[in-house]
Design a protein around this motif. Sequence first.
Motif: not given
Length: 214
Positions: A10-15, A49-64, A203-208
């Motif tokens: 579900x959490x594929x960074x591309x989609x 945790x929101x801040x950590x999620x945003x950072x993880x999204x940035x690292x994984x190429x997930x649009x924020x 969520x962050x673990x999936x994006x790593x």
Amino acid sequence: MVTREQLTGQLDPATTALLTVECQEGVVGEEGALPELAREVRSSGALDRVAALVAAAHDAGVQVLHAIAERRPDGRGANRNARLFRAAERLPVQQLAGSAAVRIAAPIPVHDEDLLVRRLHGLSPLAGTEVDALLRNLGSRTLVVAGVSANVAVPNTVFDAVNLGYTAVVPADAIAGVPAEYTPAMVRNTLALVATVTTADEVAACWRRPRRPR
């Protein structure tokens, strides 16, 4: 209960896109208009945790995307058809466009590629805004929702996302509302019926995992 494999799918960074909801200084900041909510989102660790999620999204190429609620100084276009809106007009801190109150609150990182979506009306970042069009143009099919409040804006966002055909994912420890005991009850009895409920760490673990190009 979804498996890690299902959640990763579900959490594929591309989609996938991450939407922070009303994580602005005038709402969750220490000098915000809603001190009880600000205390809860900070003391519970949800804001961190929101801040950590945003950072993880940035690292994984997930649009924020950051959803910001604001109003004009003259109130033009703002709702007055519910007690919540009328009460907001009397608060000591106003979410005025261009003011410090509508800046994204620390410690949430904001990158140049993030999209800030502002609204002057309503209860949801999706209803009557450009968020849906932006997500479709980005090819997003899953929307991760984090922020405040569990009382109003977060459930509205999840319902609207599901109605628009997105898969909604809610990291339950990255949302907050008041009183504190309301949030887990609402997640368990309402959001769990329509969204994938998980944690920020999951969520962050999936994006790593190894990322695919968008």
